[in-house]
Design a protein around this motif. Structure first.
Motif, mmCIF file in Angstrom:
data_model
loop_
_atom_site.group_PDB
_atom_site.id
_atom_site.type_symbol
_atom_site.label_atom_id
_atom_site.label_comp_id
_atom_site.label_asym_id
_atom_site.label_seq_id
_atom_site.Cartn_x
_atom_site.Cartn_y
_atom_site.Cartn_z
ATOM 1 N N HIS A 190 -4.362 -0.778 3.083
ATOM 2 C CA HIS A 190 -3.047 -1.282 3.497
ATOM 3 C C HIS A 190 -1.995 -0.193 3.315
ATOM 4 O O HIS A 190 -1.199 0.075 4.215
ATOM 5 C CB HIS A 190 -2.674 -2.522 2.675
ATOM 6 C CG HIS A 190 -1.215 -2.844 2.712
ATOM 7 N ND1 HIS A 190 -0.638 -3.578 3.719
ATOM 8 C CD2 HIS A 190 -0.214 -2.501 1.872
ATOM 9 C CE1 HIS A 190 0.666 -3.672 3.492
ATOM 10 N NE2 HIS A 190 0.948 -3.040 2.373
ATOM 11 N N ALA A 191 -1.982 0.435 2.150
ATOM 12 C CA ALA A 191 -0.985 1.455 1.848
ATOM 13 C C ALA A 191 -1.144 2.685 2.737
ATOM 14 O O ALA A 191 -0.159 3.332 3.086
ATOM 15 C CB ALA A 191 -1.068 1.851 0.380
ATOM 16 N N LEU A 192 -2.362 2.994 3.132
ATOM 17 C CA LEU A 192 -2.593 4.139 4.008
ATOM 18 C C LEU A 192 -2.219 3.825 5.455
ATOM 19 O O LEU A 192 -1.708 4.685 6.167
ATOM 20 C CB LEU A 192 -4.062 4.576 3.927
ATOM 21 C CG LEU A 192 -4.481 5.176 2.588
ATOM 22 C CD1 LEU A 192 -5.992 5.283 2.507
ATOM 23 C CD2 LEU A 192 -3.816 6.524 2.363
ATOM 24 N N LEU A 193 -2.436 2.606 5.877
ATOM 25 C CA LEU A 193 -2.144 2.232 7.259
ATOM 26 C C LEU A 193 -0.672 1.963 7.496
ATOM 27 O O LEU A 193 -0.175 2.133 8.613
ATOM 28 C CB LEU A 193 -2.970 1.011 7.664
ATOM 29 C CG LEU A 193 -4.466 1.247 7.781
ATOM 30 C CD1 LEU A 193 -5.194 -0.064 8.036
ATOM 31 C CD2 LEU A 193 -4.783 2.273 8.853
ATOM 32 N N GLN A 194 0.080 1.532 6.478
ATOM 33 C CA GLN A 194 1.491 1.172 6.667
ATOM 34 C C GLN A 194 2.343 2.364 7.085
ATOM 35 O O GLN A 194 3.094 2.195 8.020
ATOM 36 C CB GLN A 194 2.058 0.518 5.413
ATOM 37 C CG GLN A 194 1.648 -0.900 5.237
ATOM 38 C CD GLN A 194 2.012 -1.773 6.410
ATOM 39 O OE1 GLN A 194 3.140 -1.747 6.883
ATOM 40 N NE2 GLN A 194 1.065 -2.517 6.908
ATOM 41 N N PRO A 195 2.382 3.507 6.563
ATOM 42 C CA PRO A 195 1.979 3.903 5.211
ATOM 43 C C PRO A 195 3.080 3.571 4.196
ATOM 44 O O PRO A 195 4.251 3.644 4.523
ATOM 45 C CB PRO A 195 1.822 5.417 5.322
ATOM 46 C CG PRO A 195 2.768 5.815 6.399
ATOM 47 C CD PRO A 195 2.876 4.634 7.339
ATOM 48 N N GLU A 196 2.652 3.193 3.016
ATOM 49 C CA GLU A 196 3.591 2.877 1.937
ATOM 50 C C GLU A 196 4.084 4.190 1.330
ATOM 51 O O GLU A 196 3.290 4.978 0.832
ATOM 52 C CB GLU A 196 2.916 2.033 0.860
ATOM 53 C CG GLU A 196 2.537 0.640 1.299
ATOM 54 C CD GLU A 196 3.739 -0.263 1.519
ATOM 55 O OE1 GLU A 196 4.877 0.136 1.190
ATOM 56 O OE2 GLU A 196 3.540 -1.371 2.016
ATOM 57 N N PRO A 197 5.388 4.461 1.367
ATOM 58 C CA PRO A 197 5.886 5.748 0.881
ATOM 59 C C PRO A 197 6.135 5.828 -0.623
ATOM 60 O O PRO A 197 6.374 6.918 -1.142
ATOM 61 C CB PRO A 197 7.211 5.911 1.633
ATOM 62 C CG PRO A 197 7.680 4.507 1.856
ATOM 63 C CD PRO A 197 6.428 3.680 2.026
ATOM 64 N N TYR A 198 6.093 4.712 -1.325
ATOM 65 C CA TYR A 198 6.431 4.699 -2.748
ATOM 66 C C TYR A 198 5.413 3.881 -3.532
ATOM 67 O O TYR A 198 4.787 2.973 -3.003
ATOM 68 C CB TYR A 198 7.824 4.080 -2.986
ATOM 69 C CG TYR A 198 8.895 4.740 -2.184
ATOM 70 C CD1 TYR A 198 9.394 5.982 -2.564
ATOM 71 C CD2 TYR A 198 9.401 4.141 -1.040
ATOM 72 C CE1 TYR A 198 10.375 6.608 -1.811
ATOM 73 C CE2 TYR A 198 10.384 4.761 -0.286
ATOM 74 C CZ TYR A 198 10.867 5.999 -0.676
ATOM 75 O OH TYR A 198 11.830 6.618 0.064
ATOM 76 N N GLY A 199 5.299 4.202 -4.803
ATOM 77 C CA GLY A 199 4.525 3.380 -5.718
ATOM 78 C C GLY A 199 3.049 3.704 -5.761
ATOM 79 O O GLY A 199 2.527 4.509 -5.001
ATOM 80 N N VAL A 200 2.380 3.042 -6.710
ATOM 81 C CA VAL A 200 0.931 3.133 -6.846
ATOM 82 C C VAL A 200 0.348 1.946 -6.092
ATOM 83 O O VAL A 200 0.699 0.792 -6.362
ATOM 84 C CB VAL A 200 0.499 3.108 -8.333
ATOM 85 C CG1 VAL A 200 -1.016 3.054 -8.465
ATOM 86 C CG2 VAL A 200 1.068 4.311 -9.072
ATOM 87 N N TRP A 201 -0.494 2.237 -5.131
ATOM 88 C CA TRP A 201 -1.168 1.219 -4.310
ATOM 89 C C TRP A 201 -2.645 1.584 -4.252
ATOM 90 O O TRP A 201 -2.990 2.740 -3.984
ATOM 91 C CB TRP A 201 -0.622 1.214 -2.884
ATOM 92 C CG TRP A 201 0.755 0.688 -2.719
ATOM 93 C CD1 TRP A 201 1.927 1.323 -2.995
ATOM 94 C CD2 TRP A 201 1.106 -0.592 -2.215
ATOM 95 N NE1 TRP A 201 2.983 0.518 -2.694
ATOM 96 C CE2 TRP A 201 2.510 -0.664 -2.202
ATOM 97 C CE3 TRP A 201 0.373 -1.685 -1.750
ATOM 98 C CZ2 TRP A 201 3.201 -1.788 -1.756
ATOM 99 C CZ3 TRP A 201 1.063 -2.792 -1.304
ATOM 100 C CH2 TRP A 201 2.454 -2.848 -1.320
ATOM 101 N N GLY A 202 -3.504 0.653 -4.505
ATOM 102 C CA GLY A 202 -4.939 0.917 -4.399
ATOM 103 C C GLY A 202 -5.406 2.041 -5.296
ATOM 104 O O GLY A 202 -6.354 2.751 -4.984
#
Length: 118
Positions: A76-88
Motif C-alpha cells: 500500500h505504502a509503495l503504491l500510494q506512495p506514502e511519503p511519511y512514516g513507517v509503513w510495512g
C-alpha cells in the motif's frame, strides 16, 4: 498503519499524509498491529533529533515485525506512495530505495526502443 490524529500534538507528522477513507478501508487495514499503538510511533514529530528518530523508527518496526498484514501495508505504502512514516516495516527513505530498484528492474525489462514512461 494507522493515520495520525486530526488534532495537532507533539507527535504530529511533519507533514500529514493525504489519505482518503477509501485508502484505509481495505480489508488488510483492520488487521494491522499498529491499530493498537500510538500514531506518534510511526510518524516523526517536527525537528526530531536523529537519535530519537532512529529509536522511534526501530520501535515502530518492531510493531510491524509482528503484524499479520505487513506485506499488504508495505505494498500500500509503495503504491500510494506514502511519503511519511513507517509503513510495512520500512521508513520513507527505505521505501524510496525499494521504488527506485523496482523502476530500474522495470526499465531493464522493457524491450529495446520502447519509450520510458515517467
Amino acid at each position: 498503519m494507522q493515520s495520525s490524529p486530526p488534532h495537532e500534538s507533539p507527535w504530529s507528522p511533519a507533514a500529514p499524509a493525504r489519505r482518503s477513507p477509501q485508502d484505509l478501508a481495505g480489508p488488510w487495514h483492520s488487521e494491522a498491529a499498529c491499530r493498537r499503538d500510538e500514531a506518534g510511533l510511526f510518524f516523526a514529530p517536527s525537528q526530531e533529533p536523529t537519535a530519537a528518530r532512529l529509536s522511534r523508527e526501530q520501535a515502530a518496526k518492531s510493531v510491524c515485525a509482528r503484524c499479520p498484514v505487513l506485506l499488504e501495508c508495505r505494498e500500500h505504502a509503495l503504491l500510494q506512495p506514502e511519503p511519511y512514516g513507517v509503513w510495512g516495516g520500512l521508513t520513507a527513505a527505505e521505501r524510496r530505495v525499494v521504488l527506485s530498484r523496482r523502476r530500474r528492474r522495470e526499465s531493464a525489462g522493457r524491450p529495446e526502443g520502447m519509450p520510458r514512461i515517467a
